[in-house]
Design a protein around this motif. Structure first.
Motif, mmCIF file in Angstrom:
data_model
loop_
_atom_site.group_PDB
_atom_site.id
_atom_site.type_symbol
_atom_site.label_atom_id
_atom_site.label_comp_id
_atom_site.label_asym_id
_atom_site.label_seq_id
_atom_site.Cartn_x
_atom_site.Cartn_y
_atom_site.Cartn_z
ATOM 1 N N LYS A 31 5.363 -4.528 6.939
ATOM 2 C CA LYS A 31 5.905 -3.258 6.447
ATOM 3 C C LYS A 31 4.823 -2.181 6.334
ATOM 4 C CE LYS A 31 8.530 -1.308 2.613
ATOM 5 N NZ LYS A 31 9.197 -1.584 1.341
ATOM 6 N N TYR A 32 3.616 -2.554 5.927
ATOM 7 C CA TYR A 32 2.549 -1.580 5.694
ATOM 8 C C TYR A 32 1.422 -1.615 6.729
ATOM 9 C CZ TYR A 32 4.780 -1.150 1.163
ATOM 10 O OH TYR A 32 5.694 -0.939 0.164
ATOM 11 N N ILE A 33 1.361 -2.662 7.529
ATOM 12 C CA ILE A 33 0.237 -2.815 8.464
ATOM 13 C C ILE A 33 0.748 -2.837 9.899
ATOM 14 C CG2 ILE A 33 -1.735 -4.232 9.145
ATOM 15 C CD1 ILE A 33 -1.666 -5.495 6.334
ATOM 16 N N ARG A 34 0.106 -2.033 10.744
ATOM 17 C CA ARG A 34 0.413 -1.994 12.168
ATOM 18 C C ARG A 34 -0.833 -2.374 12.962
ATOM 19 N NH1 ARG A 34 4.630 -2.321 10.577
ATOM 20 N NH2 ARG A 34 6.152 -0.709 10.225
ATOM 21 N N PRO A 35 -0.749 -3.369 13.837
ATOM 22 C CA PRO A 35 -1.889 -3.691 14.698
ATOM 23 C C PRO A 35 -2.138 -2.562 15.699
ATOM 24 C CG PRO A 35 -0.287 -5.471 14.676
ATOM 25 C CD PRO A 35 0.360 -4.303 14.006
ATOM 26 N N LYS A 36 -3.396 -2.253 15.912
ATOM 27 C CA LYS A 36 -3.780 -1.241 16.925
ATOM 28 C C LYS A 36 -4.892 -1.857 17.754
ATOM 29 C CE LYS A 36 -4.329 3.388 18.112
ATOM 30 N NZ LYS A 36 -3.772 3.461 19.433
ATOM 31 N N THR A 37 -4.521 -2.404 18.891
ATOM 32 C CA THR A 37 -5.488 -3.092 19.742
ATOM 33 C C THR A 37 -6.066 -2.146 20.788
ATOM 34 O OG1 THR A 37 -3.697 -3.828 21.179
ATOM 35 C CG2 THR A 37 -4.384 -5.348 19.438
ATOM 36 N N ASN A 38 -7.102 -2.637 21.444
ATOM 37 C CA ASN A 38 -7.716 -1.943 22.567
ATOM 38 C C ASN A 38 -8.264 -0.565 22.202
ATOM 39 O OD1 ASN A 38 -8.520 -2.071 25.246
ATOM 40 N ND2 ASN A 38 -6.700 -1.001 25.964
ATOM 41 N N PHE A 51 0.852 -1.180 0.000
ATOM 42 C CA PHE A 51 0.000 0.000 0.000
ATOM 43 C C PHE A 51 0.886 1.226 0.000
ATOM 44 C CE2 PHE A 51 -3.463 2.729 1.757
ATOM 45 C CZ PHE A 51 -4.427 2.418 0.808
ATOM 46 N N LYS A 52 0.325 2.352 -0.333
ATOM 47 C CA LYS A 52 1.104 3.587 -0.464
ATOM 48 C C LYS A 52 1.444 4.236 0.869
ATOM 49 C CE LYS A 52 -3.147 6.099 -1.185
ATOM 50 N NZ LYS A 52 -4.224 5.886 -2.062
ATOM 51 N N GLU A 53 0.804 3.782 1.948
ATOM 52 C CA GLU A 53 1.026 4.345 3.277
ATOM 53 C C GLU A 53 0.821 3.247 4.310
ATOM 54 O OE1 GLU A 53 -2.625 6.586 4.828
ATOM 55 O OE2 GLU A 53 -2.956 6.618 2.657
ATOM 56 N N ASN A 54 1.221 3.534 5.532
ATOM 57 C CA ASN A 54 0.973 2.592 6.620
ATOM 58 C C ASN A 54 -0.495 2.634 7.001
ATOM 59 O OD1 ASN A 54 3.552 1.600 6.889
ATOM 60 N ND2 ASN A 54 4.172 3.203 8.309
ATOM 61 N N ILE A 55 -1.030 1.479 7.337
ATOM 62 C CA ILE A 55 -2.416 1.398 7.781
ATOM 63 C C ILE A 55 -2.474 0.663 9.115
ATOM 64 C CG2 ILE A 55 -3.338 1.464 5.434
ATOM 65 C CD1 ILE A 55 -3.834 -1.496 5.601
ATOM 66 N N TYR A 56 -3.587 0.843 9.804
ATOM 67 C CA TYR A 56 -3.784 0.199 11.093
ATOM 68 C C TYR A 56 -4.794 -0.929 10.970
ATOM 69 C CZ TYR A 56 -1.203 4.002 13.205
ATOM 70 O OH TYR A 56 -0.206 4.882 13.537
ATOM 71 N N ALA A 57 -4.459 -2.071 11.554
ATOM 72 C CA ALA A 57 -5.372 -3.212 11.633
ATOM 73 C C ALA A 57 -6.096 -3.115 12.965
ATOM 74 C CB ALA A 57 -4.610 -4.524 11.530
ATOM 75 N N ILE A 58 -7.415 -2.993 12.899
ATOM 76 C CA ILE A 58 -8.236 -2.787 14.094
ATOM 77 C C ILE A 58 -9.039 -4.052 14.376
ATOM 78 C CG2 ILE A 58 -9.991 -1.337 15.181
ATOM 79 C CD1 ILE A 58 -7.410 0.174 14.272
ATOM 80 N N PRO A 59 -8.795 -4.707 15.512
ATOM 81 C CA PRO A 59 -9.615 -5.874 15.859
ATOM 82 C C PRO A 59 -10.985 -5.418 16.353
ATOM 83 C CG PRO A 59 -8.018 -5.456 17.591
ATOM 84 C CD PRO A 59 -7.753 -4.456 16.498
ATOM 85 N N ILE A 60 -12.000 -6.121 15.945
ATOM 86 C CA ILE A 60 -13.341 -5.813 16.420
ATOM 87 C C ILE A 60 -13.496 -6.382 17.823
ATOM 88 C CG2 ILE A 60 -15.796 -6.334 16.100
ATOM 89 C CD1 ILE A 60 -15.387 -5.929 13.144
ATOM 90 N N ASP A 61 -13.699 -5.483 18.776
ATOM 91 C CA ASP A 61 -13.962 -5.831 20.170
ATOM 92 C C ASP A 61 -12.993 -6.880 20.695
ATOM 93 O OD1 ASP A 61 -15.257 -5.512 22.569
ATOM 94 O OD2 ASP A 61 -16.748 -7.036 22.134
#
Length: 190
Positions: free
Chosen positions: A110-117, A80-90
């Motif tokens: 490289k492009y995906i960062r987990p963002k929990t809570n 992807f052209k930028e970093n994105i956040y992976a958001i878990p549902i609940d």
């Protein structure tokens, strides 16, 4: 320990042979809202017992294997052209682990960062076996914290009607987040 599939001795809860034979992911695409898609890796009918392991003490080991085979492979091939956040549902903890947090952990790349809570349901109603009308009449009432104006993907273990994912998407969009798509282990409609 023994493999839960073939019962042979194994270092993992599902042996490498059964993983290779029964758990090879195949990417499926479903439009759940105009121009908004969910991508999944398995038909629910193929892994329903494994999905239900989230209700048991050993489920974290099952979800780690499923996530490694599917989500991690997806992340390695995602550009992807930028970093994105992976958001878990609940991603609240059940049985000492959060199955959705496990899934997003394997998206770290490289492009995906987990963002929990950050996307939590205020209403913990169970949707298992319920129809769309029930789901619409009993929304999760998500609360979003610490995420504004970001590019995201939503992650869950299962999609049935898509109601939960769409509710999460709307909450993210209210805070000016761009939700590219959703990613699930299984799809009940395949």
């Amino acid at each position: 320990m023994r493999c839960i599939s073939c019962e042979k001795l194994s270092f993992e809860i599902i042996c490498k042979s059964c993983q290779k034979k029964y758990l090879q992911p195949s990417l499926h695409k479903r439009e759940i809202e105009q121009d908004f898609f969910n991508y999944s890796f398995y038909a629910l009918s193929d892994i329903e017992e494994l999905i239900n392991s989230k209700y048991y003490f050993y489920g974290d080991r099952v979800f780690n294997i499923l996530a490694k085979l599917s989500f991690q492979t997806f992340a390695k091939n995602f550009n992807f052209k930028e970093n994105i956040y992976a958001i878990p549902i609940d991603d609240h903890t059940r049985r000492e682990f959060s199955h959705t947090a496990i899934l997003v952990k394997y998206l770290n790349s490289k492009y995906i960062r987990p963002k929990t809570n950050c996307l939590k349901a205020k209403n913990r109603v169970k949707y298992a076996g319920k129809d769309l009308k029930f789901r619409q009449n009993n929304p999760r009432n998500f609360k979003l914290s610490n995420l504004y104006n970001k590019t995201t993907i939503l992650c869950d273990d299962l999609i049935t009607t898509g109601a939960t994912i769409l509710e999460g998407k709307k909450v993210l969009e209210k805070k000016k987040n761009n939700v590219l798509f959703s990613l699930t282990l299984a799809d009940a409609k395949i």
